[in-house]
Enzyme design. Structure first.
Site, PDB file in Angstrom:
ATOM      1  N   ALA A 171      92.490  63.751 127.802  1.00  0.00           N
ATOM      2  CA  ALA A 171      92.221  65.180 127.658  1.00  0.00           C
ATOM      3  C   ALA A 171      93.300  65.867 126.832  1.00  0.00           C
ATOM      4  O   ALA A 171      93.009  66.752 126.014  1.00  0.00           O
ATOM      5  CB  ALA A 171      92.098  65.830 129.036  1.00  0.00           C
ATOM      6  N   ASP A 172      94.550  65.472 127.027  1.00  0.00           N
ATOM      7  CA  ASP A 172      95.644  66.024 126.229  1.00  0.00           C
ATOM      8  C   ASP A 172      95.468  65.696 124.749  1.00  0.00           C
ATOM      9  O   ASP A 172      95.603  66.562 123.877  1.00  0.00           O
ATOM     10  CB  ASP A 172      96.985  65.468 126.702  1.00  0.00           C
ATOM     11  CG  ASP A 172      97.628  66.328 127.780  1.00  0.00           C
ATOM     12  OD1 ASP A 172      97.468  67.558 127.736  1.00  0.00           O
ATOM     13  OD2 ASP A 172      98.289  65.765 128.668  1.00  0.00           O
TER      14      ASP A 172
END
Length: 402
Positions: free
Chosen positions: A172-173
């Site tokens: 997600a980062d």
């Protein structure tokens, strides 16, 4: 020699940890002059993160070193008036500002979008946050695992018996960071045509959902509720991870011709005419039975042998490797993807980092021109570029502004 795509673009990178620094790193790899603005004394939190505790204690954490090559470090105390003034002076001579604070933090510091736009109407301001700048969740803190869970990623990862599972890397980062990098590049294209700056609002949650592809589209368009399927591909069979004589092999025989070729090469041509498996829909219905038959045949050879045999015949197949084995692939060496840099503090050991996944004009993989910076390493240099005299720089230091 190819001119870097972002040569001449100056970026102020106020970000921390991963999503924002990842975005800044991708832009630096394309030639941008990225100035990392850090808090005096402690800097980016990632300086303290990573597997090597000793490096973290020296503010050279592995997590920081991986995403900050090619950048220059400027320390500024944005809570001090002189520090804010230095940032405003820098903004007047910059193209892009990246930040990944919670919404409202920059405004409270007195250096929000409206203030910075007044200083530089051509500025591209990119704000990366967990949930975006608007909406009922905007003020919540968010880390990678929070987004993985809230996006539904974890609900479809693993098997019915093991889900929910977090992906083994901060997906997600990195998705949020990549979305920010391409959005900045797009905003710069528009600015090149119109001279108009932009406020870019990047949501990690929305980036994650966007990247889930068929998982979200099958639900939105067809109403099919996604479910965890382990290493199986719900769109086709046989398509997934299979046991061989010595390890695991991914096979994606998604097309009919690929399936019949697979059956022939593993010595089971009868599977191509077996009524349970003749139609693609039937193969998905009977995927467990088909898996048993295919794995029985694959047991005759190693994963590496099958990879070569199947791939050469046009059937997508590859071994399941460890990260060290993947990074050691001859293919990556030929592409020049992993780079050796000198260590930032000059110690006698190389620093291995990844370059850009993008090649331009048949050139080599872009690599950081210099190693990641020591905290505040370029403060005096950058302040001088902004017009500060040596006496003024000394005063800023003595006043705690840098």
């Amino acid at each position: 020699m190819t001119t870097p795509l972002l040569e001449g673009v100056r970026i102020l990178d106020l970000t921390n940890v991963l999503a924002g620094p990842f975005a800044g790193y991708q832009l630096a790899l394309q030639g941008a002059d990225v100035i990392k603005v850090e808090v005096p004394e402690s800097g980016d939190l990632a300086r303290q993160l990573g597997a090597d505790r000793a490096l973290g204690e020296e503010l050279l954490g592995a997590s920081f070193l991986a995403q900050n090559g090619g950048k220059r470090s400027l320390t500024l105390n944005l809570k001090a008036p002189e520090g804010r003034e230095a940032l405003l002076r820098a903004v007047r001579e910059t193209d892009v500002l990246l930040e990944n604070f919670r919404p409202g933090v920059m405004d409270r510091l007195g250096v929000g979008w409206k203030t910075l736009r007044a200083e530089n109407p051509h500025l591209v301001y990119c704000a990366i946050s967990g949930f975006g700048q608007t909406g009922p969740l905007r003020d919540r803190p968010a880390y990678d695992q929070i987004i993985q869970g809230l996006s539904g990623m974890m609900s479809v990862t693993g098997t019915p018996g093991t889900a929910p599972l977090r992906a083994g890397f901060p997906v997600a980062d990195t998705l949020g960071g990549m979305a920010a990098a391409y959005a900045v590049a797009a905003a710069l294209v528009r600015r090149g045509r119109t001279g108009e700056g932009a406020f870019v609002d990047v949501s990690m949650l929305e980036s994650a959902l966007t990247a889930m592809g068929w998982v979200t589209s099958n639900y939105l368009i067809s109403g099919r509720d996604p479910r965890p399927m382990g290493n199986e591909n719900f769109t086709a069979a046989p398509s997934g991870t299979f046991r061989t004589a010595d390890g695991h092999l991914n096979i994606a025989a998604n097309r009919q011709q690929q399936y019949t070729t697979l059956c022939r090469l593993v010595g089971r041509e009868d599977l191509a005419t077996d009524p349970r498996f003749t139609h693609p829909a039937d193969r998905k219905t009977h995927r467990d039975a088909l898996r048993e038959e295919v794995e029985s045949a694959l047991a005759a050879r190693s994963a590496a042998e099958w990879e070569e045999i199947l791939s050469d015949a046009g059937v997508p197949a590859a071994r399941v490797l460890s990260v060290p084995d993947a990074l050691a692939l001859d293919h990556l060496a030929a592409r020049g993807f992993v780079h050796d840099l000198p260590f930032p503090d000059g110690r006698d050991r190389p620093l291995h980092v990844l370059g850009s996944p993008v090649r331009v004009d048949d050139g080599p993989a872009a690599a950081p021109p210099v190693p990641p910076p020591l905290l505040g390493e370029h403060t005096d240099e950058i302040l001088a570029e902004l017009g500060y005299t040596p006496a003024e720089i000394t005063a800023l230091r003595e006043g705690g502004a840098v």
